[in-house]
Every structure is written in C-alpha cells, then in structure tokens.
Design an enzyme around this catalytic site. Structure first.
Site, short mmCIF file in Angstrom:
data_model
loop_
_atom_site.label_atom_id
_atom_site.label_comp_id
_atom_site.label_asym_id
_atom_site.label_seq_id
_atom_site.Cartn_x
_atom_site.Cartn_y
_atom_site.Cartn_z
N GLY A 101 -37.34 -15.74 -16.35
CA GLY A 101 -36.43 -15.24 -15.29
C GLY A 101 -37.06 -14.77 -14.22
O GLY A 101 -38.31 -14.85 -14.04
N GLY A 103 -38.74 -12.17 -12.52
CA GLY A 103 -39.26 -10.88 -12.60
C GLY A 103 -39.67 -10.14 -11.38
O GLY A 103 -40.16 -9.06 -11.50
N LYS A 124 -38.91 -13.23 -2.90
CA LYS A 124 -39.84 -13.22 -4.01
C LYS A 124 -40.81 -12.12 -3.75
O LYS A 124 -41.25 -12.09 -2.50
CB LYS A 124 -40.77 -14.57 -3.88
N ASP A 136 -45.18 -5.93 -12.11
CA ASP A 136 -44.84 -4.99 -11.44
C ASP A 136 -43.63 -5.56 -10.37
O ASP A 136 -43.10 -4.54 -9.64
CB ASP A 136 -46.05 -4.45 -10.54
N ARG A 187 -37.36 -17.35 0.65
CA ARG A 187 -37.34 -19.01 0.74
C ARG A 187 -35.99 -19.41 0.53
O ARG A 187 -35.10 -18.81 -0.03
CB ARG A 187 -38.49 -19.24 -0.41
N ARG A 194 -33.56 -25.23 -12.84
CA ARG A 194 -34.96 -25.65 -13.22
C ARG A 194 -34.73 -26.24 -14.88
O ARG A 194 -33.86 -25.78 -15.42
CB ARG A 194 -35.98 -24.70 -13.39
N ASP A 266 -40.52 -24.19 -16.49
CA ASP A 266 -39.80 -23.20 -15.54
C ASP A 266 -39.93 -23.76 -14.04
O ASP A 266 -39.55 -22.88 -13.12
CB ASP A 266 -39.84 -21.74 -15.86
N ASN A 267 -41.09 -24.35 -13.77
CA ASN A 267 -41.34 -24.75 -12.32
C ASN A 267 -40.98 -26.13 -12.15
O ASN A 267 -41.51 -26.79 -11.02
CB ASN A 267 -42.80 -24.26 -11.95
N ASP A 276 -42.68 -23.46 -6.54
CA ASP A 276 -43.80 -22.35 -6.89
C ASP A 276 -45.07 -22.58 -6.54
O ASP A 276 -45.87 -23.19 -7.06
CB ASP A 276 -43.71 -22.33 -8.56
P1 AMP Z 1 -44.76 -18.24 -12.10
O1 AMP Z 1 -46.08 -18.37 -12.73
O2 AMP Z 1 -44.79 -17.78 -10.78
O3 AMP Z 1 -43.89 -19.38 -12.32
O4 AMP Z 1 -44.10 -17.07 -12.93
C1 AMP Z 1 -43.95 -16.92 -14.45
C2 AMP Z 1 -42.91 -15.87 -14.58
O5 AMP Z 1 -43.53 -14.53 -14.49
C3 AMP Z 1 -41.61 -15.55 -13.96
O6 AMP Z 1 -40.70 -15.48 -14.92
C4 AMP Z 1 -41.89 -14.73 -13.04
O7 AMP Z 1 -40.67 -14.10 -12.50
C5 AMP Z 1 -42.92 -13.82 -13.69
N1 AMP Z 1 -43.89 -13.13 -12.82
C6 AMP Z 1 -44.79 -13.57 -12.02
N2 AMP Z 1 -45.36 -12.43 -11.34
C7 AMP Z 1 -44.75 -11.38 -11.82
C8 AMP Z 1 -44.82 -10.07 -11.27
N3 AMP Z 1 -45.83 -9.56 -10.32
N4 AMP Z 1 -44.15 -9.17 -11.72
C9 AMP Z 1 -43.04 -9.62 -12.54
N5 AMP Z 1 -42.88 -10.64 -12.88
C10 AMP Z 1 -43.59 -11.83 -12.64
MG MG Z 2 -42.24 -20.14 -11.09
#
Ligand code: AMP
Ligand code: MG
Length: 508
Positions: A101, A103, A124, A136, A187, A194, A266-267, A276
């Site tokens: 989800g 994050g 984002k 974070d 964005r 997804r 998820d992407n 992403d």
């Molecule tokens: P991504 O690799 O960008 O597709 O991220 C995978 C998952 O990690 C998603 O659920 C993002 O929301 C979460 N995520 C990535 N970076 C962070 C961050 N700095 N803080 C919290 N959640 C993150």
């Molecule tokens: Mg992602």
C-alpha cells in the site's frame, strides 16, 4: 453489473482550488485509508509541467501561487476532497507481501479533465501513513526529479505512463545514507489500480469486494469489457484487456531499450501505464542481460527478462480473478478447474500478443512497416542485427538513427563504424537495403534523445545542489525526442567509458 461511482468533478474554477472527486474511496473503502499529508515546513516549487496542468484543467498560475504549492504538497485539501492511502498487496521479487500500500503516497482524488477523462492526482513523499511499515514516508529531491525526467521522456516517446505534474521541495531533510533535501512529487495516472490491488482484494476472501474492484477497473479502463455478457464473461474480458494492454506496453519498453527495474506485481498497472520510476534506466549498449538496480542481484528484472516477468505478473492477476471467472451459481466442485482453464486460455494470448507488438515495432524501427511479405527474411534480419549489436556492445538508440542515415544514403557507411565486425554489418545491410527501408518513417519512431543515465545523474546532482538549469535543459531535450538539434550532440551520445557501470536504487 452495478456501475461504480465515478462522480464527475466540475471544471476547475479559474484561479481557484481544483475540484477533486473521491470515487475510489467511495467505491472501495476497504482499499482506502483516509489520511492527511505531513506538513511541508518550507515548500518550494521546483518544477511544474504547465502543459500537463492545462490538460488536466488546472490553472498553472494558481499552482505556482503559495496556495497552489500548498495544495501540491497535500497541505491544502480542497473542499469535499478525501485524500486516502491505497491498500494493495504484491509480489516483490517473487515473494508475496500481503499488505503493502501507499507507505509514502496519497491519492488526493480524481480530476475530470476538460477532455472528459478521469485522472488520479497522487502525491509521493507526503509522509508516513498507516501502511508505511518501517519506512519514513518521505522522498528526496533527486529521485522525485528523476521520476519527472524519465516519465516526461516516456510520455513524449508515446509510451503509456503516469506523469509528473510537479515536484516541490519540502524544506524537510530526509535521512538516507546521507542527509538529503526532501520533496513531494505530484503525479497523475489514469488510475493507480494495479495487479497488487486485485491480489489484496482476493486475499480478503470477499468475492463481492473483488467484483466491485473489477467493476471499477472495467468502467475506468476497459469499458468494452462491460459489454461482454455475464459477470463472468466481463471478468474474463477484463483479464484479456489487461493482458493485451500490458503486452503492448512491455513491447514498447523493449523496443526503446527501457529497463523498468522493479516489475513487482504492485508496480504492474491495470490501465497498461508504466508506473513507479524507481530504479529504471535506458540501456546504452544493447544487452538483454542489462540490469541496473542495486538490489536485483539475480537479474530478475533485466532488460531482456521483462516480457517473461510480465507474463508471470499477469498469471498472478489471473489467479486473483479466478473466483470471478465462473458464475456464482456455478459454484460446484468443478468450478475452480473451469476457472483455471479460462484463465489459462486468456494467458495463452499473452505471448502471441507481445510477439506481434514487438515484431511490428521492429519492422517500424527498421523502416520496413510498409514492406509486404518477406516475413521470415525480416525476422531473421532482426535477430541477426540484434546479435551483432549485442556482441559489439552497440548503442541501441544511436544505432537506429544511424540506420536511417544508411537507408537515406543507400549504403552501410553511416552506421558501420558502430560495429567492430564491420564486414558482418555490411553483409547484414546488403540484405536490408534492397528492401528500400523508409528513412523518414524510421526517424519518426527511433528517438535521437532518451534520458541517458550519465546525463540524468549530472542533472540531478546539479539540481540537488540548487541549480535546476541542467535538469530543465535535459527535460526539454527528452520531451522532443525525434527532432535532431544541431549543437545538442552530447545529449544523443552514450555514456563515456569513465562513467563506469551504472547502479540505480528503489524506494529512495
Ligand atoms: P516501490 O518499490 O516504490 O514500489 O515501493 C514498494 C512499497 O514500499 C510500497 O508499498 C511503498 O509505499 C513502500 N515504500 C517505499 N519507500 C517508502 C518509504 N520511504 N516510506 C514508507 N514506505 C515506503
Ligand atoms: Mg510502487
């Protein structure tokens, strides 16, 4: 089938705050956690895509105002809007995570553009959410500008993609290996649904939720599927449409030399848009094994592995849809076998669809789209050219522009110096040139400029240090990819050897 709520929003009042609908939050509350962005202590607009703002029906002048910038960081929530963090699951590098989800992201809501299209507006880097796990919730200026550069290039190259409307520096530091300036990216996407959204809904065991999600996806992205007949037929039509859209998308990536780098489920979007921009990169030298991501040790998401990985991701989508593929009243002992048979048949269409898109694309790239017949001959030519290019580490983007010069000259000369095996290339050209390749048609599909890794890094380093000029120039170049500009030669060249092997990072 019940129509999902897609409350249209009124046109943006000139100079005022946008109207944002909350159709996703209303239709799928199980997948939406109402949430607020973290305040940005000292927001400063770094980039705004004015043309995109206008396409969205937003007023660029207002977006540049203090109120507008406040809006772009999630601090100002327009009346009636309901920002939410979206819940989804996903396979990351093949391992299933039941609850991922947003994050560090928020869906502000949906905009209806002057052209009548519904677009998500999403942030984002907007702070922690209940889905942040250990993260974070923040993002740094460099990676958000990187998404801006590369998604802008992809859009200009005609690849379906989410788009970056704005990047705002927050004035908050972000702790990574070093302390970095923080940013929020605003964005837009045709939606943020997804494969992982369906995996999450399926895992709840609530088939009515899964059905509602499918209905939203059909209405939003694949409305023709609603005409397919029974609800089960509609679910199959959705599966078929997503398979087709994603097969076409990955064919475009491969034709352009794009490596997504983190093709987790998820992407993988339901719309067929690229999403992403974490560890993505364009290849210089043609190499199916090219892989840039610091964490992709096995090359799972390498350049040439992408079509196979997408098929795997689509199989996960099909699995998530299984309960919808047979009618509810047919819930007998054999129904799950029948659902699997239906899904398997749909998945069988993936390889031919990808192959057809890729073959058509390679013909266009070689200026042979209008050449009738010669199919086997051209297939062999494509294979042989790519083999020569791979062996000699030939720059993928540069090669295709030089080939157009060769087509114009009626001679191998303009391209042969790219190869170590010049005789090998001459022999190849002696098979290709007699087919009278169309040089102008080649120039219309083969970019001169893609976001070269060394130039992206150079521009981001300058921007992080406060100088946005190199980044603005790079965006200008890559958003006009097909028109060669005298004096801009360095933007068309691969990285110098001194740049060394390139490494990219996710979630940065
Ligand atoms: P991504 O690799 O960008 O597709 O991220 C995978 C998952 O990690 C998603 O659920 C993002 O929301 C979460 N995520 C990535 N970076 C962070 C961050 N700095 N803080 C919290 N959640 C993150
Ligand atoms: Mg992602």
């Amino acid at each position: 089938m019940s129509a999902p709520a897609t409350t249209p929003s009124a046109p943006a009042p000139a100079g005022g705050e946008p109207r944002l609908a909350h159709a996703f939050a209303d239709a799928l509350p199980e997948l939406a956690v109402p949430w607020q962005a973290a305040p940005a202590p000292a927001p400063r607009l770094l980039v705004l895509d004015d043309a995109l703002a206008v396409d969205l029906g937003l007023d660029p002048t207002w977006l540049r105002s203090p109120e507008g910038v406040h809006f772009l960081t999630g601090g100002l929530v327009p009346d009636g809007a309901t920002p939410v963090a979206q819940v989804y699951a996903g396979h990351q590098f093949g391992g299933y995570s039941p609850r991922l989800g947003d994050g560090r992201a928020l869906l502000l809501g949906e905009l209806t553009t002057p052209a009548g299209e519904v677009r998500d507006l999403h942030l984002k880097g907007s702070g922690r959410t209940p889905l942040s796990r250990g993260g974070d919730g923040l993002a740094a200026v460099g990676p958000m500008l990187r998404e801006h550069v590369i998604s802008s290039a992809m859009h200009a190259l005609g690849v379906p993609t989410t788009q970056a409307l704005a990047v705002v520096a927050t004035g908050r530091d972000v702790q990574r290996e070093v302390v970095l300036p923080g940013a929020v990216l605003a964005r837009t996407a045709s939606s943020h649904l997804r494969v992982g959204s369906f995996q999450y809904a399926r895992a709840t065991g609530d088939t009515a939720l899964l059905r509602r999600l499918a209905d939203v996806a059909i209405a939003r992205h694949h409305p023709q599927a609603a005409q397919a007949g029974s609800p089960a037929d509609q679910a199959k039509a959705l599966l078929d449409a997503v398979i087709a859209a994603q097969a076409d998308l990955v064919a475009q990536w491969v034709l352009l030399g794009f490596v997504h780098g983190v093709m987790n489920t998820d992407n993988t979007t339901i719309s067929g848009e690229t999403i992403d921009y974490g560890p993505c990169a364009f290849v210089d030298a043609y190499d199916p094994a090219a892989s840039f991501s610091s964490i992709d040790h096995q090359g799972r998401y390498a350049y040439g592995a992408q079509p196979g990985v997408l098929e795997w991701n689509l199989a996960r989508f099909a699995e998530a849809l299984l309960p919808l593929l047979v009618e509810e009243q047919d819930d007998d002992e054999g129904s799950s076998d029948r659902a699997v048979a239906i899904a398997t048949e749909s998945l069988g269409a993936y390889r031919p669809r990808f192959a057809a898109a890729w073959r058509a694309g390679t013909r266009r790239k070689l200026g042979l789209a209008a050449v009738a017949g010669h199919d086997d001959e051209v297939d062999g030519m494509v294979t042989d050219l790519l083999r020569l290019a791979q062996t000699d580490h030939v720059d993928h983007t540069g090669l295709h522009r030089r080939l157009a010069d060769a087509a114009r000259a009626g001679s191998s000369a303009p391209a042969r110096d790219l190869f170590l095996d010049r005789e090998g290339f001459d022999a190849w050209a002696a098979r290709w040139l007699p087919l009278a390749p169309d040089a102008a048609a080649m120039d219309a599909v083969n970019p001169v400029y893609v976001p070269r890794n060394h130039l992206v890094e150079e521009a981001l380093a300058a921007a992080t240090g406060g100088d946005l000029a190199p980044l603005e120039r790079l965006v200008d170049v890559v958003t006009h990819p097909y028109v060669e500009r005298p004096g801009w030669e360095r933007y068309a060249e691969p990285a110098p050897d001194a740049f060394g092997p390139y490494t990219t990072f996710c979630g940065t």
